[in-house]
Design a protein around this motif. Structure first.
Motif, PDB file in Angstrom:
ATOM      1  N   SER A   4       1.325  12.511   1.221  1.00  0.00           N
ATOM      2  CA  SER A   4       0.059  12.338   1.063  1.00  0.00           C
ATOM      3  C   SER A   4      -0.190  11.252   0.004  1.00  0.00           C
ATOM      4  CB  SER A   4      -0.670  13.686   0.866  1.00  0.00           C
ATOM      5  OG  SER A   4      -0.299  14.034  -0.379  1.00  0.00           O
ATOM      6  N   SER A   5      -1.068  10.676   0.104  1.00  0.00           N
ATOM      7  CA  SER A   5      -1.207   9.588  -0.772  1.00  0.00           C
ATOM      8  C   SER A   5      -2.400   9.895  -1.723  1.00  0.00           C
ATOM      9  CB  SER A   5      -1.777   8.361  -0.057  1.00  0.00           C
ATOM     10  OG  SER A   5      -3.334   8.319   0.309  1.00  0.00           O
ATOM     11  N   SER A   6      -2.333   8.974  -2.779  1.00  0.00           N
ATOM     12  CA  SER A   6      -3.532   9.343  -3.890  1.00  0.00           C
ATOM     13  C   SER A   6      -4.973   9.629  -3.311  1.00  0.00           C
ATOM     14  CB  SER A   6      -3.514   7.992  -4.633  1.00  0.00           C
ATOM     15  OG  SER A   6      -3.744   6.903  -3.666  1.00  0.00           O
ATOM     16  N   GLY A   7      -5.654  10.361  -3.950  1.00  0.00           N
ATOM     17  CA  GLY A   7      -7.095  10.681  -3.767  1.00  0.00           C
ATOM     18  C   GLY A   7      -7.916   9.687  -4.533  1.00  0.00           C
ATOM     19  N   ALA A   8      -8.976   9.848  -4.751  1.00  0.00           N
ATOM     20  CA  ALA A   8     -10.037   8.885  -5.699  1.00  0.00           C
ATOM     21  C   ALA A   8      -9.693   8.863  -7.074  1.00  0.00           C
ATOM     22  CB  ALA A   8     -11.574   9.338  -5.625  1.00  0.00           C
ATOM     23  N   THR A   9      -9.137   9.953  -7.795  1.00  0.00           N
ATOM     24  CA  THR A   9      -8.777   9.794  -9.194  1.00  0.00           C
ATOM     25  C   THR A   9      -7.670   8.867  -9.404  1.00  0.00           C
ATOM     26  OG1 THR A   9      -9.876  12.080  -9.350  1.00  0.00           O
ATOM     27  CG2 THR A   9      -8.424  11.057 -11.039  1.00  0.00           C
ATOM     28  N   GLU A  10      -6.514   9.137  -8.492  1.00  0.00           N
ATOM     29  CA  GLU A  10      -5.440   8.212  -8.603  1.00  0.00           C
ATOM     30  C   GLU A  10      -5.711   6.803  -8.424  1.00  0.00           C
ATOM     31  OE1 GLU A  10      -5.607  11.026  -6.816  1.00  0.00           O
ATOM     32  OE2 GLU A  10      -3.692  12.275  -6.906  1.00  0.00           O
ATOM     33  N   THR A  11      -6.589   6.612  -7.508  1.00  0.00           N
ATOM     34  CA  THR A  11      -6.936   5.515  -6.744  1.00  0.00           C
ATOM     35  C   THR A  11      -7.581   4.635  -8.010  1.00  0.00           C
ATOM     36  OG1 THR A  11      -7.017   6.156  -4.652  1.00  0.00           O
ATOM     37  CG2 THR A  11      -8.125   4.035  -5.093  1.00  0.00           C
ATOM     38  N   ALA A  12      -8.334   5.404  -8.878  1.00  0.00           N
ATOM     39  CA  ALA A  12      -9.116   4.608  -9.793  1.00  0.00           C
ATOM     40  C   ALA A  12      -8.273   4.280 -11.052  1.00  0.00           C
ATOM     41  CB  ALA A  12      -9.999   5.705 -10.478  1.00  0.00           C
ATOM     42  N   THR A  13      -6.945   4.998 -11.016  1.00  0.00           N
ATOM     43  CA  THR A  13      -6.240   4.526 -12.139  1.00  0.00           C
ATOM     44  C   THR A  13      -5.388   3.428 -11.356  1.00  0.00           C
ATOM     45  OG1 THR A  13      -5.860   7.135 -12.715  1.00  0.00           O
ATOM     46  CG2 THR A  13      -3.864   5.265 -13.372  1.00  0.00           C
ATOM     47  N   ILE A  14      -4.701   3.327 -10.312  1.00  0.00           N
ATOM     48  CA  ILE A  14      -4.310   2.363  -9.549  1.00  0.00           C
ATOM     49  C   ILE A  14      -4.945   1.089  -9.531  1.00  0.00           C
ATOM     50  CG2 ILE A  14      -3.050   1.438  -7.453  1.00  0.00           C
ATOM     51  CD1 ILE A  14      -2.715   4.436  -6.656  1.00  0.00           C
ATOM     52  N   ILE A  15      -6.266   0.982  -9.492  1.00  0.00           N
ATOM     53  CA  ILE A  15      -7.131  -0.103  -9.607  1.00  0.00           C
ATOM     54  C   ILE A  15      -6.795  -0.894 -10.874  1.00  0.00           C
ATOM     55  CG2 ILE A  15      -9.497  -1.045 -10.014  1.00  0.00           C
ATOM     56  CD1 ILE A  15     -10.331   1.093  -7.678  1.00  0.00           C
ATOM     57  N   LYS A  16      -6.797  -0.213 -11.913  1.00  0.00           N
ATOM     58  CA  LYS A  16      -6.483  -0.722 -13.417  1.00  0.00           C
ATOM     59  C   LYS A  16      -5.258  -1.209 -13.800  1.00  0.00           C
ATOM     60  CE  LYS A  16      -9.535  -0.334 -16.213  1.00  0.00           C
ATOM     61  NZ  LYS A  16     -10.270  -1.515 -16.750  1.00  0.00           N
ATOM     62  N   THR A  17      -4.285  -1.459 -12.353  1.00  0.00           N
ATOM     63  CA  THR A  17      -2.857  -1.897 -12.713  1.00  0.00           C
ATOM     64  C   THR A  17      -2.985  -3.289 -12.470  1.00  0.00           C
ATOM     65  OG1 THR A  17      -2.295  -1.512 -10.425  1.00  0.00           O
ATOM     66  CG2 THR A  17      -2.003   0.122 -11.950  1.00  0.00           C
ATOM     67  N   THR A  18      -1.948  -4.285 -12.967  1.00  0.00           N
ATOM     68  CA  THR A  18      -1.925  -5.541 -12.892  1.00  0.00           C
ATOM     69  C   THR A  18      -1.819  -5.966 -11.403  1.00  0.00           C
ATOM     70  OG1 THR A  18      -0.750  -5.601 -15.028  1.00  0.00           O
ATOM     71  CG2 THR A  18      -0.527  -7.722 -13.830  1.00  0.00           C
ATOM     72  N   GLY A  19      -0.795  -5.228 -10.621  1.00  0.00           N
ATOM     73  CA  GLY A  19      -0.428  -5.563  -9.109  1.00  0.00           C
ATOM     74  C   GLY A  19      -1.787  -5.666  -8.574  1.00  0.00           C
ATOM     75  N   VAL A  20      -2.555  -4.915  -8.873  1.00  0.00           N
ATOM     76  CA  VAL A  20      -4.017  -4.722  -8.003  1.00  0.00           C
ATOM     77  C   VAL A  20      -4.935  -6.116  -8.357  1.00  0.00           C
ATOM     78  CG1 VAL A  20      -6.259  -3.463  -7.291  1.00  0.00           C
ATOM     79  CG2 VAL A  20      -3.979  -2.394  -7.304  1.00  0.00           C
ATOM     80  N   ALA A  21      -4.973  -6.223  -9.872  1.00  0.00           N
ATOM     81  CA  ALA A  21      -5.719  -7.141 -10.246  1.00  0.00           C
ATOM     82  C   ALA A  21      -5.042  -8.799 -10.008  1.00  0.00           C
ATOM     83  CB  ALA A  21      -5.517  -7.088 -11.901  1.00  0.00           C
ATOM     84  N   LYS A  22      -3.894  -8.840  -9.633  1.00  0.00           N
ATOM     85  CA  LYS A  22      -3.277 -10.048  -9.084  1.00  0.00           C
ATOM     86  C   LYS A  22      -3.885 -10.234  -7.681  1.00  0.00           C
ATOM     87  CE  LYS A  22       0.827 -10.846 -11.691  1.00  0.00           C
ATOM     88  NZ  LYS A  22       2.111 -10.620 -12.131  1.00  0.00           N
ATOM     89  N   VAL A  23      -3.742  -9.170  -6.911  1.00  0.00           N
ATOM     90  CA  VAL A  23      -4.303  -9.209  -5.472  1.00  0.00           C
ATOM     91  C   VAL A  23      -5.864  -9.741  -5.393  1.00  0.00           C
ATOM     92  CG1 VAL A  23      -5.054  -7.894  -3.102  1.00  0.00           C
ATOM     93  CG2 VAL A  23      -2.621  -7.774  -4.781  1.00  0.00           C
ATOM     94  N   ALA A  24      -6.657  -8.995  -6.458  1.00  0.00           N
ATOM     95  CA  ALA A  24      -8.123  -9.273  -6.736  1.00  0.00           C
ATOM     96  C   ALA A  24      -8.108 -10.786  -7.193  1.00  0.00           C
ATOM     97  CB  ALA A  24      -8.565  -8.458  -7.913  1.00  0.00           C
ATOM     98  N   ALA A  25      -7.109 -11.387  -7.966  1.00  0.00           N
ATOM     99  CA  ALA A  25      -7.338 -12.679  -8.452  1.00  0.00           C
ATOM    100  C   ALA A  25      -6.960 -13.527  -7.242  1.00  0.00           C
ATOM    101  CB  ALA A  25      -6.319 -13.114  -9.553  1.00  0.00           C
ATOM    102  N   GLY A  26      -6.207 -13.252  -6.361  1.00  0.00           N
ATOM    103  CA  GLY A  26      -6.011 -13.902  -5.020  1.00  0.00           C
ATOM    104  C   GLY A  26      -7.330 -14.152  -4.067  1.00  0.00           C
ATOM    105  N   GLU A  27      -8.134 -12.928  -4.196  1.00  0.00           N
ATOM    106  CA  GLU A  27      -9.283 -12.616  -3.210  1.00  0.00           C
ATOM    107  C   GLU A  27     -10.336 -13.586  -3.919  1.00  0.00           C
ATOM    108  OE1 GLU A  27     -10.310 -10.613  -0.909  1.00  0.00           O
ATOM    109  OE2 GLU A  27      -8.491 -10.091  -0.361  1.00  0.00           O
ATOM    110  N   LEU A  28     -10.488 -13.721  -5.374  1.00  0.00           N
ATOM    111  CA  LEU A  28     -11.240 -14.895  -5.840  1.00  0.00           C
ATOM    112  C   LEU A  28     -10.775 -16.181  -5.903  1.00  0.00           C
ATOM    113  CD1 LEU A  28     -11.944 -12.326  -9.048  1.00  0.00           C
ATOM    114  CD2 LEU A  28     -13.719 -13.143  -7.498  1.00  0.00           C
ATOM    115  N   GLY A  29      -9.329 -16.649  -5.507  1.00  0.00           N
ATOM    116  CA  GLY A  29      -9.247 -17.750  -5.636  1.00  0.00           C
ATOM    117  C   GLY A  29      -8.565 -18.244  -7.094  1.00  0.00           C
TER     118      GLY A  29
END
Length: 168
Positions: free
Chosen positions: A26-51
């Motif tokens: 099983s994967s992360s629920g909402a709480t773990e997902t909230a933590t994962i959002i604050k990681t550099t990996g996700v931020a880099k993907v977000a930066a890509g989305e923003l160009g």
């Protein structure tokens, strides 16, 4: 200077996979997902989305906060809030992080499924064992198709509010 705030609401369903009672993860629920959002990996993907430059990931993380609502056994809700001096950018950042976590969660789950399929394919064994493995691989492939809908944007960031700078 005014600071603008925009938020997006996500529905985070558990990605529970159980095959023939022998393989389950099983994967992360909402709480773990909230933590994962604050990681550099996700931020880099977000930066890509923003160009934006992936190196701006750290600065983007400073503009984002998360809160979990109604985390239960089923789906929880996750609000991503972004702040910026530009109202459009605040909304774009919140939406970019929503897109980034959706992509990241789906990819993580798909990778788990693919790794499991790969290890089953390499196992070998007698005819009965191989028949069971073929069945499990088939079930995993079927499950794989449903994983992309487990993180959904319910309400994209469109409304922008002015945050009183004295409070911030």
């Amino acid at each position: 200077a005014k600071v603008y705030e925009a938020s997006t609401l996500l529905k985070v369903a558990p990605q529970n996979i159980s095959i023939s009672n022998q393989i389950s993860f099983s994967s992360s629920g909402a709480t773990e997902t909230a933590t994962i959002i604050k990681t550099t990996g996700v931020a880099k993907v977000a930066a890509g989305e923003l160009g934006d430059d992936p190196n701006s990931a750290g600065a983007l993380l400073g503009k984002v906060s998360t809160s979990v609502q109604g985390e239960g056994t089923e789906a929880g809700f996750l609000r991503i809030t972004a702040r910026d001096s530009d109202p459009t950018k605040a909304a774009n950042i919140a939406n970019a992080f929503a897109a980034a976590i959706t992509q990241t969660r789906t990819n993580d789950a798909l990778n788990k499924v693919d790794d499991t399929i790969a290890s089953l394919e390499q196992q070998g064994g007698d005819a009965a064992t191989q028949a069971t493995q073929a069945q499990q691989i088939q079930e995993l492939r079927a499950t794989r198709a449903g994983l992309s809908g487990t993180t959904q944007v319910i309400e994209p960031a469109t409304r922008v509010v002015v945050v009183d700078i004295a409070r911030a």
